[in-house]
Design a protein around this motif. Structure first.
Motif, PDB file in Angstrom:
ATOM      1  N   LEU A 111      14.273  26.465  17.967  1.00 29.32           N
ATOM      2  CA  LEU A 111      14.308  25.135  18.557  1.00 29.32           C
ATOM      3  C   LEU A 111      13.453  24.161  17.760  1.00 29.32           C
ATOM      4  O   LEU A 111      13.845  23.001  17.533  1.00 29.32           O
ATOM      5  N   LYS A 112      12.271  24.633  17.338  1.00 27.68           N
ATOM      6  CA  LYS A 112      11.393  23.773  16.536  1.00 27.68           C
ATOM      7  C   LYS A 112      12.070  23.371  15.228  1.00 27.68           C
ATOM      8  O   LYS A 112      11.974  22.219  14.788  1.00 27.68           O
ATOM      9  N   GLN A 113      12.728  24.328  14.585  1.00 26.36           N
ATOM     10  CA  GLN A 113      13.400  24.023  13.323  1.00 26.36           C
ATOM     11  C   GLN A 113      14.518  23.013  13.526  1.00 26.36           C
ATOM     12  O   GLN A 113      14.707  22.091  12.722  1.00 26.36           O
ATOM     13  N   SER A 114      15.237  23.177  14.670  1.00 23.25           N
ATOM     14  CA  SER A 114      16.327  22.244  14.954  1.00 23.25           C
ATOM     15  C   SER A 114      15.786  20.845  15.207  1.00 23.25           C
ATOM     16  O   SER A 114      16.317  19.844  14.684  1.00 23.25           O
ATOM     17  N   ILE A 115      14.708  20.761  16.018  1.00 24.39           N
ATOM     18  CA  ILE A 115      14.118  19.457  16.319  1.00 24.39           C
ATOM     19  C   ILE A 115      13.544  18.824  15.066  1.00 24.39           C
ATOM     20  O   ILE A 115      13.672  17.611  14.824  1.00 24.39           O
ATOM     21  N   SER A 116      12.879  19.665  14.262  1.00 26.37           N
ATOM     22  CA  SER A 116      12.279  19.138  13.034  1.00 26.37           C
ATOM     23  C   SER A 116      13.340  18.576  12.103  1.00 26.37           C
ATOM     24  O   SER A 116      13.154  17.512  11.488  1.00 26.37           O
ATOM     25  N   SER A 117      14.469  19.275  12.017  1.00 24.12           N
ATOM     26  CA  SER A 117      15.549  18.806  11.143  1.00 24.12           C
ATOM     27  C   SER A 117      16.117  17.479  11.631  1.00 24.12           C
ATOM     28  O   SER A 117      16.340  16.550  10.842  1.00 24.12           O
ATOM     29  N   LEU A 143      11.592  35.127  23.253  1.00 26.56           N
ATOM     30  CA  LEU A 143      11.301  33.718  23.512  1.00 26.56           C
ATOM     31  C   LEU A 143      10.655  33.043  22.313  1.00 26.56           C
ATOM     32  O   LEU A 143      10.925  31.868  22.021  1.00 26.56           O
ATOM     33  N   GLU A 144       9.818  33.781  21.621  1.00 27.67           N
ATOM     34  CA  GLU A 144       9.160  33.221  20.435  1.00 27.67           C
ATOM     35  C   GLU A 144      10.189  32.888  19.362  1.00 27.67           C
ATOM     36  O   GLU A 144      10.116  31.839  18.705  1.00 27.67           O
ATOM     37  N   ARG A 145      11.179  33.777  19.174  1.00 27.00           N
ATOM     38  CA  ARG A 145      12.228  33.504  18.188  1.00 27.00           C
ATOM     39  C   ARG A 145      13.035  32.266  18.581  1.00 27.00           C
ATOM     40  O   ARG A 145      13.368  31.429  17.735  1.00 27.00           O
ATOM     41  N   GLN A 146      13.330  32.158  19.883  1.00 27.20           N
ATOM     42  CA  GLN A 146      14.085  30.988  20.348  1.00 27.20           C
ATOM     43  C   GLN A 146      13.293  29.705  20.156  1.00 27.20           C
ATOM     44  O   GLN A 146      13.859  28.656  19.785  1.00 27.20           O
TER      45      GLN A 146
END
Length: 270
Positions: free
Chosen positions: A136-142, A129-132
């Motif tokens: 997700l954070k990287q995708s949202i940040s981008s 879950l931490e990896r997911q």
């Protein structure tokens, strides 16, 4: 009377014996004729009471009887009526504390193989879950960077985004609420600068979420609380006409403005 009869009988018997003996001596050939029995004489008189005799020897004591066997218990009787409840007795004295028991032997260590397997499984799932979440954070940040490149800015925990449209105060407020945000409420210079960067990019003034609609001359936040930060322009607010709303000028200063005028729509998200 009984005594007299007895005496007469005795004399008659004696006379018969006497005369019978005399005749036998005189003539042996004479036959004896038995006479008829005489009448009973009268009862003689009671004699004088004799002397009291000596006490006889003591008799042998009789044997005592052996007690009989105990009879069997009879059937129980009927239950009697329930008695009245008695009065409460006085509380007894507190008893002495009992002796402390001896500590039992320590049990054997349990098998924790099952717990270890469960814990390992949970840790593996948490790691997944931490990896997911990081992905997700990287995708949202981008995506956020691409969105903010032309239409938004950030300040602390807040994000400010514009639709690029010019709307009245009520129209702009409704659009922000529909998107899950609200009109900007700058509370420090950092947030003011983030809003100003968007306004200067579009070269348009912006409505803030501050008004004096509730109380004339007292500007408040939408929740009714008074301002904790302000950045009014010189001689503002001047209450010139029906100016109940607040706009941010391209200098970053605040000015009171009529709510029906159209200004650049910017929404705040936190």
């Amino acid at each position: 009377m009984a005594s007299l009869t007895w005496v007469v009988s005795f004399i008659a018997v004696t006379a018969i014996i006497f005369f019978t003996g005399t005749e036998s001596d005189t003539s042996l050939a004479c036959s004896v004729i038995q006479g008829l029995p005489g009448l009973n004489g009268r009862d003689g008189r009671d004699g004088i009471n004799g002397l009291k005799g000596d006490p006889g020897a003591q008799g042998t004591p009789g044997s005592s009887r052996t007690p009989g066997m105990r009879g069997s218990i009879g059937p129980p009787g009927k239950e009697g009526p329930k008695g009245n409840v008695g009065l409460n007795g006085l509380p007894g004295q507190k008893g002495n504390s009992g002796a402390q028991g001896v500590e039992g032997p320590k049990g054997e260590k349990g098998d924790n193989s099952g717990q270890s397997a469960t814990l390992t499984n949970v840790l593996n799932r948490l790691s997944s879950l931490e990896r997911q979440m990081n992905q997700l954070k990287q995708s949202i940040s981008s995506k956020m960077k691409a969105l903010l490149f032309a239409r938004g800015a950030t300040a602390g925990e807040k994000t400010f985004v514009t639709s690029g449209k010019e709307l009245t105060y009520e129209e702009s407020k409704a659009m922000c609420l529909k998107a899950g945000g609200q009109l900007p409420l700058p509370r420090n210079s950092e947030e003011t600068k983030a809003i100003l960067d968007i306004a200067q990019y579009y070269n348009l003034h912006v409505y803030l979420g501050i008004t004096d609609i509730q109380t004339e001359g007292v500007f408040r936040y939408p929740d009714g609380k008074t301002l904790t930060y302000s950045n009014w322009n010189t001689n503002e607010p001047n209450q010139d006409g029906d100016e109940d709303c607040v706009e941010m000028l391209l200098s970053g200063k605040w000015n009171d403005r009529a709510c029906k005028d159209k200004r650049l729509n910017i929404c705040e998200f936190s």
